[in-house]
Design a protein around this motif. Structure first.
Motif, PDB file in Angstrom:
ATOM      1  N   ALA A 127       0.816  -1.220   0.000  1.00 42.91           N
ATOM      2  CA  ALA A 127       0.000   0.000   0.000  1.00 42.91           C
ATOM      3  C   ALA A 127       0.849   1.268   0.000  1.00 42.91           C
ATOM      4  N   THR A 128       2.157   1.132  -0.206  1.00 44.30           N
ATOM      5  CA  THR A 128       3.042   2.294  -0.188  1.00 44.30           C
ATOM      6  C   THR A 128       2.543   3.381  -1.142  1.00 44.30           C
ATOM      7  N   ALA A 129       2.496   4.615  -0.652  1.00 42.99           N
ATOM      8  CA  ALA A 129       2.024   5.790  -1.403  1.00 42.99           C
ATOM      9  C   ALA A 129       0.514   5.764  -1.623  1.00 42.99           C
ATOM     10  N   GLY A 130      -0.173   4.821  -0.969  1.00 41.22           N
ATOM     11  CA  GLY A 130      -1.617   4.729  -1.127  1.00 41.22           C
ATOM     12  C   GLY A 130      -2.332   4.637   0.214  1.00 41.22           C
ATOM     13  N   THR A 131      -3.429   3.891   0.213  1.00 48.00           N
ATOM     14  CA  THR A 131      -4.270   3.755   1.400  1.00 48.00           C
ATOM     15  C   THR A 131      -4.395   2.288   1.788  1.00 48.00           C
ATOM     16  N   LEU A 132      -4.248   2.002   3.082  1.00 52.63           N
ATOM     17  CA  LEU A 132      -4.453   0.654   3.596  1.00 52.63           C
ATOM     18  C   LEU A 132      -5.769   0.643   4.370  1.00 52.63           C
ATOM     19  N   PHE A 133      -6.712  -0.170   3.909  1.00 52.84           N
ATOM     20  CA  PHE A 133      -8.019  -0.269   4.560  1.00 52.84           C
ATOM     21  C   PHE A 133      -8.037  -1.515   5.432  1.00 52.84           C
ATOM     22  N   LEU A 134      -8.130  -1.320   6.732  1.00 56.03           N
ATOM     23  CA  LEU A 134      -8.161  -2.418   7.690  1.00 56.03           C
ATOM     24  C   LEU A 134      -9.591  -2.635   8.155  1.00 56.03           C
ATOM     25  N   ASP A 135     -10.262  -3.603   7.527  1.00 60.91           N
ATOM     26  CA  ASP A 135     -11.645  -3.905   7.883  1.00 60.91           C
ATOM     27  C   ASP A 135     -11.673  -4.846   9.084  1.00 60.91           C
ATOM     28  N   GLU A 136     -12.721  -4.758   9.880  1.00 60.36           N
ATOM     29  CA  GLU A 136     -12.872  -5.550  11.098  1.00 60.36           C
ATOM     30  C   GLU A 136     -11.651  -5.369  12.007  1.00 60.36           C
ATOM     31  N   ILE A 137     -11.299  -4.125  12.247  1.00 62.70           N
ATOM     32  CA  ILE A 137     -10.125  -3.790  13.056  1.00 62.70           C
ATOM     33  C   ILE A 137     -10.250  -4.310  14.487  1.00 62.70           C
ATOM     34  N   GLY A 138     -11.482  -4.518  14.956  1.00 60.72           N
ATOM     35  CA  GLY A 138     -11.703  -4.997  16.310  1.00 60.72           C
ATOM     36  C   GLY A 138     -11.254  -6.432  16.525  1.00 60.72           C
ATOM     37  N   GLU A 139     -10.898  -7.145  15.439  1.00 60.55           N
ATOM     38  CA  GLU A 139     -10.477  -8.539  15.543  1.00 60.55           C
ATOM     39  C   GLU A 139      -8.972  -8.690  15.737  1.00 60.55           C
ATOM     40  N   LEU A 140      -8.212  -7.599  15.773  1.00 63.73           N
ATOM     41  CA  LEU A 140      -6.756  -7.689  15.897  1.00 63.73           C
ATOM     42  C   LEU A 140      -6.340  -8.256  17.251  1.00 63.73           C
ATOM     43  N   SER A 141      -5.326  -9.095  17.221  1.00 66.49           N
ATOM     44  CA  SER A 141      -4.780  -9.634  18.467  1.00 66.49           C
ATOM     45  C   SER A 141      -3.990  -8.545  19.188  1.00 66.49           C
ATOM     46  N   PRO A 142      -3.763  -8.687  20.514  1.00 66.33           N
ATOM     47  CA  PRO A 142      -2.992  -7.682  21.254  1.00 66.33           C
ATOM     48  C   PRO A 142      -1.609  -7.433  20.654  1.00 66.33           C
ATOM     49  N   GLN A 143      -0.942  -8.491  20.164  1.00 68.71           N
ATOM     50  CA  GLN A 143       0.400  -8.332  19.596  1.00 68.71           C
ATOM     51  C   GLN A 143       0.363  -7.462  18.346  1.00 68.71           C
ATOM     52  N   VAL A 144      -0.599  -7.708  17.466  1.00 65.44           N
ATOM     53  CA  VAL A 144      -0.704  -6.910  16.236  1.00 65.44           C
ATOM     54  C   VAL A 144      -1.153  -5.491  16.571  1.00 65.44           C
ATOM     55  N   GLN A 145      -1.987  -5.328  17.583  1.00 60.26           N
ATOM     56  CA  GLN A 145      -2.401  -3.986  18.002  1.00 60.26           C
ATOM     57  C   GLN A 145      -1.198  -3.136  18.391  1.00 60.26           C
ATOM     58  N   VAL A 146      -0.230  -3.750  19.077  1.00 57.28           N
ATOM     59  CA  VAL A 146       0.977  -3.025  19.487  1.00 57.28           C
ATOM     60  C   VAL A 146       1.759  -2.554  18.268  1.00 57.28           C
ATOM     61  N   LYS A 147       1.919  -3.426  17.276  1.00 58.77           N
ATOM     62  CA  LYS A 147       2.689  -3.060  16.081  1.00 58.77           C
ATOM     63  C   LYS A 147       1.956  -1.989  15.267  1.00 58.77           C
ATOM     64  N   LEU A 148       0.618  -2.095  15.221  1.00 59.86           N
ATOM     65  CA  LEU A 148      -0.149  -1.090  14.490  1.00 59.86           C
ATOM     66  C   LEU A 148      -0.057   0.263  15.181  1.00 59.86           C
ATOM     67  N   LEU A 149      -0.070   0.255  16.512  1.00 58.25           N
ATOM     68  CA  LEU A 149       0.072   1.495  17.266  1.00 58.25           C
ATOM     69  C   LEU A 149       1.397   2.175  16.949  1.00 58.25           C
ATOM     70  N   ARG A 150       2.455   1.385  16.800  1.00 58.26           N
ATOM     71  CA  ARG A 150       3.765   1.951  16.459  1.00 58.26           C
ATOM     72  C   ARG A 150       3.728   2.628  15.088  1.00 58.26           C
ATOM     73  N   VAL A 151       3.036   2.000  14.148  1.00 57.59           N
ATOM     74  CA  VAL A 151       2.917   2.604  12.814  1.00 57.59           C
ATOM     75  C   VAL A 151       2.231   3.962  12.913  1.00 57.59           C
ATOM     76  N   LEU A 152       1.147   4.030  13.671  1.00 52.65           N
ATOM     77  CA  LEU A 152       0.391   5.266  13.789  1.00 52.65           C
ATOM     78  C   LEU A 152       1.145   6.337  14.568  1.00 52.65           C
ATOM     79  N   GLN A 153       1.961   5.918  15.534  1.00 49.10           N
ATOM     80  CA  GLN A 153       2.694   6.888  16.350  1.00 49.10           C
ATOM     81  C   GLN A 153       4.014   7.306  15.706  1.00 49.10           C
ATOM     82  N   GLU A 154       4.765   6.323  15.208  1.00 51.50           N
ATOM     83  CA  GLU A 154       6.123   6.584  14.716  1.00 51.50           C
ATOM     84  C   GLU A 154       6.240   6.553  13.196  1.00 51.50           C
ATOM     85  N   GLY A 155       5.227   6.032  12.529  1.00 49.55           N
ATOM     86  CA  GLY A 155       5.298   5.948  11.069  1.00 49.55           C
ATOM     87  C   GLY A 155       6.273   4.897  10.585  1.00 49.55           C
ATOM     88  N   GLU A 156       6.474   3.826  11.352  1.00 53.01           N
ATOM     89  CA  GLU A 156       7.416   2.781  10.962  1.00 53.01           C
ATOM     90  C   GLU A 156       6.983   1.440  11.540  1.00 53.01           C
TER      91      GLU A 156
END
Length: 482
Positions: A266-295
């Motif tokens: 999805a580089t240079a585009g949009t990533l659509f994460l449907d059913e986001i409420g189904e993420l495991s705690p481990q993936v939630q942590v990594k996604l939070l890092r993307v949103l906070q740090e952009g990496e």
């Protein structure tokens, strides 16, 4: 060679006063015409006349020109399938004419002929878009075969383009509606689209959350980039992390090669994460890092910059999930920068006729049927139905009805029996005795609206034209079940 077209009209050697330069008149086509129109271009009249006779015998329509200028005039004014042109002509060469043709009518196939054949000339011609390159003296069967194959290639390319356009039309999903609740959502989405903010799309299943995400993407600064959709509930938890972030070779058992994740795609585009409420705690942590740090870090790899915009969606009450300890609070607030709630179909019943009309047209065309009308009784039945599956359910019902309908009108009998037997979804009118306190009326209206929206306060606020905070304030300390 961009200026070729203009040069063709300016060169003195192409503006001869000789009548031969005007092109021979078009001859009648013999019976049994195969629909191929070939334009023969050569400065030698004897060659043109010979080729003209050959193609007429093959029941082809023949046009002629003795120079490049008049060849282009024919192409601009007539439907030409194949141009057969000499390579070496006074003034403008066949190669220059080829370039000009591809600028004026790219779909026209060009076959070049020459008495001075060479590998270099053939390669150059092919690079410029020629279909074939034949040497003089011409052999009748060779030149006829080449022209026929060029015309067939052009026909196949045209059919392919037409088919792609039709598929795009049939698969294109549209946001259709004019109900106030729907218009409000579109207004919010339109305002959010040009920004870089993360958007959280809420709503029941079947309300068109992915369509809203695409709508936002297509109106954003990333519209030219990819739109990558991931249904988090459809991917097993054990591989979801790898699917999202990718992995390096040897990162885990079975990782025999490096694999890019959805973030990379999805580089240079949009990533659509449907059913986001189904993420495991481990993936939630990594996604939070993307949103906070952009990496993020692919499994077994090094840190990678994330050049994506995230649009997430869920049919769950994420705030309730946070309170239950199943969803990270910090991630919730990172995702919930701009929230958009897709209204259920029962909250925009006035849009049902528009949606029915759209789906009837779509599936009639998809199934090769004439456009069907819709009987008043059938439409009334659909207007009264509750549509628990929302727009997706309506679409499925219409597709089934169109396929099974035997007449030119979609009748009530074409609808599923379950729909005909269902209770009406029309909301009951509220009545108040004269003198009822305004505060009591407001509270009753809010509570009845919440029943209609199945407790969705955000949607209820949209329908009532008030803020969600106002609903919470009015209901503070009140039993909402009463």
């Amino acid at each position: 060679m961009a200026p070729v077209i203009d040069d063709l009209s300016k060169r003195s050697d192409l503006s001869s006063s000789s009548s031969s330069a005007e092109g021979a008149p078009e001859r009648p086509r013999p019976e049994g015409d195969e629909g191929i129109t070939v334009l023969v271009v050569d400065d030698e009249r004897s060659n043109v006349e010979s080729l003209e006779k050959i193609f007429h015998r093959e029941n082809m329509r023949v046009l002629v020109a003795y120079d490049a200028k008049h060849a282009l005039e024919q192409i601009r004014s007539r439907r030409v399938h194949v141009v057969l042109t000499d390579l070496m002509m006074p003034g403008t060469t066949g190669l220059e004419l080829l370039r000009a043709i591809k600028q004026v009518q790219p779909e026209v196939e060009v076959v070049l002929m020459t008495a001075y054949g060479s590998v270099e000339a053939a390669v150059s011609a092919m690079r410029e878009g020629a279909y074939d390159f034949v040497e003089k003296p011409l052999k009748r069967m060779t030149i006829v075969k080449s022209v026929r194959k060029a015309a067939e290639r052009g026909r196949l390319l045209e059919e392919n383009r037409s088919l792609k356009d039709e598929i795009k039309l049939l698969t294109k999903r549209e946001l259709i509606g004019s109900a106030p609740a729907f218009r409000h959502v579109i207004e919010v989405a339109s305002q959010a689209a040009p920004s870089t903010a993360t958007v959280l799309v809420l709503g029941e299943s079947g309300t068109g959350k992915e369509l809203l995400a695409r709508y936002i993407h297509e109106r954003s600064g990333r519209a030219k980039g990819p739109f990558v959709a991931v249904n988090c509930a459809a991917i097993p938890e054990t591989i979801l992390e790898s699917e999202l972030f990718g992995h390096e070779r040897g990162a885990f058992t079975g990782a025999v090669a490096k694999k890019d994740g959805r973030f990379a795609k999805a580089t240079a585009g949009t990533l659509f994460l449907d059913e986001i409420g189904e993420l495991s705690p481990q993936v939630q942590v990594k996604l939070l890092r993307v949103l906070q740090e952009g990496e993020y870090e692919p499994l077994g790899g090094n840190t990678v910059r994330a050049d994506v915009r995230i649009v997430a969606a869920t049919n769950r009450d994420l705030l309730a999930e946070v309170q239950a300890g199943r969803f990270r609070e910090d991630l919730y607030y990172r995702l919930n920068v701009i929230a958009v709630t897709a209204p259920p179909l029962r909250a925009r019943r006035e849009d049902i006729p528009l949606l029915v009309d759209h789906f009837v047209g779509l599936y009639a065309k998809k199934n090769g049927k004439a456009r069907l009308g819709v009987a008043r009784a059938a439409l009334d039945r659909m207007m009264d139905y509750a549509w628990p599956g929302n727009v997706r359910e309506l679409e499925n019902v219409i597709e089934r009805a169109v396929v099974l309908s035997r007449g030119d009108t979609l009748a009530e009998g074409d609808l599923p029996q379950a729909l005909a037997m269902a209770e009406s979804a029309a909301p009951r009118p509220l009545e108040f005795p004269v003198g009822t306190p305004l505060e009591e009326i407001e509270l009753r209206v809010i509570k009845e609206t919440l029943k209609h929206t199945k407790g969705d306060k955000s949607l209820a606020a949209q329908l009532l034209g008030i803020s969600t905070r106002t609903i919470y304030r009015k209901l503070d300390g009140v039993d909402t079940e009463g």
